[in-house]
Structures are given as C-alpha cells and as structure tokens.
Design an enzyme around this catalytic site. Structure first.
Site, PDB file in Angstrom:
ATOM      1  N   HIS A 185       0.123  33.364  36.676  1.00 21.57           N
ATOM      2  CA  HIS A 185       0.804  32.434  37.573  1.00 21.57           C
ATOM      3  C   HIS A 185       1.207  31.189  36.785  1.00 21.57           C
ATOM      4  O   HIS A 185       0.363  30.377  36.407  1.00 21.57           O
ATOM      5  CB  HIS A 185      -0.147  32.066  38.720  1.00 21.57           C
ATOM      6  CG  HIS A 185       0.490  31.298  39.827  1.00 21.57           C
ATOM      7  ND1 HIS A 185       1.762  30.768  39.745  1.00 21.57           N
ATOM      8  CD2 HIS A 185       0.023  30.950  41.064  1.00 21.57           C
ATOM      9  CE1 HIS A 185       2.045  30.149  40.871  1.00 21.57           C
ATOM     10  NE2 HIS A 185       1.006  30.236  41.678  1.00 21.57           N
ATOM     11  N   HIS A 221       5.048  36.663  45.931  1.00 28.05           N
ATOM     12  CA  HIS A 221       4.288  35.576  45.309  1.00 28.05           C
ATOM     13  C   HIS A 221       3.054  36.175  44.639  1.00 28.05           C
ATOM     14  O   HIS A 221       2.768  35.873  43.488  1.00 28.05           O
ATOM     15  CB  HIS A 221       3.903  34.531  46.354  1.00 28.05           C
ATOM     16  CG  HIS A 221       3.152  33.374  45.805  1.00 28.05           C
ATOM     17  ND1 HIS A 221       3.709  32.508  44.897  1.00 28.05           N
ATOM     18  CD2 HIS A 221       1.884  32.939  46.026  1.00 28.05           C
ATOM     19  CE1 HIS A 221       2.818  31.576  44.579  1.00 28.05           C
ATOM     20  NE2 HIS A 221       1.702  31.811  45.245  1.00 28.05           N
ATOM     21  N   CYS A 252       4.172  25.549  43.710  1.00 32.34           N
ATOM     22  CA  CYS A 252       4.526  26.809  43.045  1.00 32.34           C
ATOM     23  C   CYS A 252       5.910  27.318  43.445  1.00 32.34           C
ATOM     24  O   CYS A 252       6.383  28.307  42.892  1.00 32.34           O
ATOM     25  CB  CYS A 252       3.473  27.874  43.351  1.00 32.34           C
ATOM     26  SG  CYS A 252       1.811  27.333  42.925  1.00 32.34           S
TER      27      CYS A 252
END
Length: 643
Positions: A475, A437, A284
C-alpha cells in the site's frame, strides 16, 4: 463538444520496477508470460537493479558484475530467482533500516544521592548553556570541569529493538534514485517525483517542448502530492529530529518537506511550467483526487495538458511506528499467527480479501499525462485509455475517524451508473473489472466486498472480476490508485487481469456471491476489457472511484467524433511518435533513464514579459497567455442595469 481526457503517457516506479511500457505490470504476471517476454522483463529489472549492464556488441547481450557476457537465457538462469526475490513485497532491506535492531533511545533512571553522587568530567565548552539544578560543577582547570549528580537522573541511551513490522513494498533491490540525477540532498519522494514524471513525459515519444508550444502556457497543469510529506532525514523528518540529536537544521529541510513540493519540483525542474498547479490530498485516495482535478480541467476546456501523480516514500521507522501503533500494519507476530507459527513468509504479508491482519506499507511514484483528445489526435500521441469520471464522497457522521461509512457506496454506485449510461449494461456486466482498494485489513475485506456485492446485485453483474494489486506491491498510500491505473493500462494491453497474489482462500466474512476474487490470472483477449473501475477508501472518509475506458473503446469514440479519414491520418502520426517512444524505452531498458532535471537553466527574464489588455507574452514560450475578455457573470450586471 466536451473534451475527452485521454491518457497519452504514463510512468513511474514501484516495487515491480519501471511502469512505462507496462514493464512493472509484466512483473506481476510474469508466470503467464511467454519465455521471450519473461526474459526481457527480467533483463529490464536486472539493468535497473545494477546486476548487469548492456554490452556494446549486441542489444540483447548483457555483462554481469564479473565482466562475463550473458545472453537473455543465461541472465535468466543466473539472476532470475534473485530478481524475483528482490522485487514486490518482501522483507525490509538493511539499506532502509535494520528491522531486527532498529535504533531508538531508551530511557534509564540512574540513582544517586548526597552520599553516593554520580561523577564525571567534561570539557568546559560542552557544558549546557543552562546548568541543570541537580548538577554540582567544580572547575578542575582552565579547560575541564567535574560534575556531580546528587539526585536520581533520567538519561537516554542509544539502543536497538526488534521492529514489529518486517515487510514492505520496496523499490527493486539496488535501484538508487539519488544516483540517477544531481539530486543535491533532495528528500527521497522528491527524487522519485523527478524520476516518475520524467518517465511519463518520455513515454509519449513527443518532446515536451513540442507539447508546450502547441498550447498556451496556462493551458498546462500539474497536480501532484503525497500525504506524509517528506519525512526522511533530508526533509521534515530530519528537521523534527535535529534538536533531539543535537544537530543543526539545514536550510532545505523545512521547505523541501512540504507535501506540495512534488508538484513544485515538476513545474520548476521538469516541465518549466507556468500553468495551473495544486497538491490535493485525500489520504489514500489522493491520486484519484488529483486525477479528478485533471479531468475536470480538460473537460471544462481550462487546460489541454495535465500531468497527474503522486510520489510517496514512507518506509521509515517513524512513519511505520505511527501506523503500527494504530494496529493498521501487518506485523511479524500477526502473520505468524495466521500461518499457525510456520516459517514467516513476508512475501505474503498483504492478503486482500483473505484472512489477514493489516496492510503492508510501500513506496511508489506514478505519473500520468492527460491530454485533450483533439490535441492528442493533432500531435499523434498514442492513446492508452481515457478517464471519463472520478467521483468523490465523504462518509458523513461516523463513530470514529477510522471507521467506514456510506461514502464509498456512493462513489462506486455513481461510477458504475455512469459507465452504464455511456457504454450500456452489457459492457459493464461482461467486460469490466474492479481495481479494489484491497488494503488487507480485516475491516476492509468485509466492508469493501459488501459494497461491490450490493452494486453488482443492483446492476445485474454476476461474476465481477476484482483485482487487488496491493497483494503484490503493498500500500503506497497517496500513490495507491496510481499503481491501480498503470496496472489497468497493462490489462488493456495484454488482456491478463492479475490474480490476488499470496492467498489460498477467501475469508468467510467476505461477501463474494457476485464477485470473482481470482486466485489464478484471468486471461482474455485485450479488446474484451472495456472499462476499469479504480476504487480507493481513504482514512478519515476520503472515498473516490474512477471510470477508465480501454483504448479500444476510446478509438471507437474518436472515430465517431472525427471521422475515419482524420483517424487514419492520426494513426500515421502515431507511428512516428511511437518510434521515438520505443527508442526511449530501449535506452531506459539499457540503463539510460533520461531523467529530466532542468536545474540551473535560465529562468524567465521578468523584465522581458510583455502585458497588453489581451495577453501576457513570456520570453521562451511560443504562445501568449490570453487574458479574460468576457465574464461568466456579466449578464447579471447587464440585467441589473436594465432593471
């Protein structure tokens, strides 16, 4: 002097719409916009979604699907709620797959015996090339056979099942990337790489040929990737499924499935670049890994122009099954339990730093054009900010690959310390914010808040504003920090730091003593924001944190470097390039995305390439590629010879 990597263009698409010129950002803060800006934001989305088209009579008049003319006010009244409901995180739409009846193969054991065999007839041509041992085949005529099964047999039946995950961050309803250019059965993420890169290039207001002619061909680089590859039917997904489905593998599925293809497509079909290229992945944190490569190139002087980005489109049953089996995704059951079995609200499936149950997967394509500051000044490119540092650290020894470690503590501490060294403590303490995040998992909310708490405590930060945009967008895996960056540029432009959407409390196990985790937008004058910290915690221990300076800070730096007279001349050039950029924005807002797709153009005639000891000259390129005339380690050989 070390070159400063400045941001001169950005673009792409995610669940909020088109990113260039802050359109997607404005969708996040639409409840804080004035009436006119809100209506323009809705109109931009309405055109992108195919709900309306722009009439020829006036630029601010639209035509709906029934042919009725609409003003901005009428468009808002008729389609406003629909547009809001059809963007950001929401229920997965049937154009992706049916979450209530997802297709799958159900195994069934059918009993049979010598006394009671199963019988069926088949055309001879459908017989398997190798007859199974438990088949007894009897010829009926020249074309047909009868098959008897005298033992139990396992068969697969087409069936459906309820999919446990029902929400995702999808592109706005009605937006179909394959219709925007001659996509030729490209996988979806490659389509979006073409669209996202085109948007970023067009946003500069400077023709790409002008930029390319200003530098040597190998002073350009592209860094782009995704972490899941192309796993839809047109890519590796279709290749892996073909045998089980009795289909033929196409000649495109394997090569187009590679995760390096997003960079390859941009080089070959958007830029026509022969410069540097790579596809760096770090789970990620992939966008920041590619961003680091870009700024390192510019700071070292190896490159003067770098396009950085990612394109990820993971909303498929197979990919989501994989993450759901890990317990990583927010399921419908988990969300219902959080809300004590109230009506399922998939708009709130992503809840960073609140009581939550998993992340919400999303699709996004984001690209950023970085340029050497001297070249940007010479070309009159508008500067949206600058990236001075990206720090990357692994977690070290771990109990399991999915647990967290010390790596992100190091990257965040480095990022803040670097910004303090550049701007001073006060700028970081009072004029910075974090793009967290914020994945919306129970573990993340604890570990990430602890990192920010400790770093804030160390550097004397009292109430550190924290944005968590996955609460809006979901996400997007490799592209997640690309989403963070374009939103940060919006904050620098408009001054509004988006609230954490969809939460009504901060979880008790979140350490927020020094943090401001806002449930209302934080509004300041744009120039009050000086630096953004982008943070990413990738699976497996891939951690990265970036330092992004506001355009106000960057312009002060450039005035000191080049002087007031040079910067005044630069501003006059910016006025011209922005006229071109605004013309593109108007056209794109009217539905003309001007996608750059150079398939079929004449390739480089290799027979006309000229090579000398000093340079390689390519037909069609304004400048030659200089060959190395000195070597870094030459002095070592000279010293050895003298000895």
């Amino acid at each position: 002097m070390t070159s400063l990597p400045v941001i001169v263009g950005f673009g792409g698409y995610n669940a909020a719409g088109r990113s260039s010129f802050h359109h997607g950002y404005r969708r996040l803060i639409i409840d804080s916009l004035d009436v006119q800006t809100r209506q323009q934001t809705l109109a931009n989305l309405a055109v992108l979604m195919g709900l309306v088209s722009v009439t020829q009579s006036a630029q601010n008049t639209y035509e709906d699907l029934q042919g009725n003319e609409l003003t901005l006010e009428a468009l808002d009244a008729q389609y406003g709620d629909t547009i809001l409901d059809s963007t950001l995180v929401r229920r997965i739409e049937s154009s992706y797959f049916d979450v209530d009846a997802s297709r799958w193969q159900q195994s069934v054991i059918i009993e049979s015996s010598e006394a009671s065999p199963i019988e069926f007839e088949l055309p001879k041509k459908q017989l398997p090339s190798v007859i199974p041992d438990n088949w007894h085949v009897e010829e009926l005529d020249a074309r047909k056979v009868k098959v008897q099964l005298r033992q139990a047999v396992e068969v697969k039946l087409d069936s459906v099942r309820d999919f446990v995950v029902k929400g995702a961050g999808q592109f706005p309803t009605g937006f179909e990337p394959s219709e925007k250019y001659a996509s030729r059965f490209h996988p979806r993420s490659l389509q979006m790489a073409i669209l996202g890169a085109s948007d970023a290039i067009n946003s500069t207001g400077i023709p790409w040929q002008t930029i390319a002619d200003s530098v040597q061909p190998d002073e350009i680089a592209v860094y782009s990737s995704n972490i899941m590859g192309q796993l839809d039917e047109a890519g590796l997904g279709g290749m892996l499924q073909s045998r089980l489905q009795g289909k033929r593998i196409t000649s495109k599925q394997c090569p187009l499935g590679h995760n390096s293809m997003t960079a390859d497509f941009i080089n070959a079909y958007v830029l026509g670049s022969v410069g540097g290229t790579a596809s760096i992945t770090g789970a990620c944190a992939s966008f920041l890994y590619n961003l680091k490569a870009g700024i390192d190139d510019i700071q070292s002087g190896r490159r003067k122009v770098v396009l950085v980005g990612n394109s990820e489109t993971p909303i498929t049953p197979e990919i989501m099954d994989g993450y759901a089996s890990m317990g990583a995704l927010a399921t419908a059951e988990g969300i219902s339990k959080l809300d004590e079995d109230k009506e399922l609200d998939l708009r709130r499936s992503s809840r960073p730093f609140s009581t939550n149950c998993g992340f919400t997967i999303a699709e996004s394509s984001q690209y950023t054009l970085l340029m050497d500051d001297q070249l940007a000044v010479e070309l009159g490119a508008k500067i949206y900010g600058a990236v001075t540092d990206v720090f990357v650290n692994a977690d070290g020894l771990k109990k399991s690959i999915s647990t967290t470690g010390a790596g992100n503590m190091i990257t965040m501490a480095k990022a803040v310390s670097s910004a303090v060294a550049l701007l001073g403590k006060e700028a970081v303490q009072k004029h910075s914010f974090i793009q967290a995040h914020g994945s919306s998992t129970p573990l993340n909310r604890v570990t990430e808040s602890q990192i920010y708490h400790q770093v804030a405590q160390t550097f004397g930060i009292e109430q550190w504003p924290v944005a968590a945009i996955k609460s809006y967008l979901g996400h997007s895996l490799a592209t997640a920090s690309g989403d963070q960056l374009v939103v940060s540029l919006g904050v620098f432009e408009h001054g509004v730091l988006p609230k954490i959407s969809g939460i009504d409390h901060i979880a008790q196990d979140v350490l927020d003593e020094h943090l401001d985790l806002p449930m209302e937008h934080i509004q300041r004058a744009p120039e009050e924001w000086k630096v953004a910290f982008l943070n990413s915690k990738g699976f497996g221990g891939n951690n990265a944190s970036a330092v992004v300076l506001s355009p106000f800070v960057v312009k002060d730096m450039l005035k000191k470097r080049y002087g007031a007279d040079t910067m005044e001349q630069y501003e006059s050039r910016v006025g011209f390039t922005q006229e071109v950029a605004q013309a593109y924005d108007l056209a794109a807002s009217n539905g003309e995305l001007n996608v750059i797709y150079r398939y079929g153009e004449a390739a480089i005639d290799e027979s006309k390439v000229e090579i000398t000891e000093q340079a390689v000259s390519l037909p069609g390129y304004a400048q030659a590629v200089a060959l190395p005339q000195t070597h870094t380690y030459a002095d070592l050989l000279v010293a050895a010879t003298k000895e």
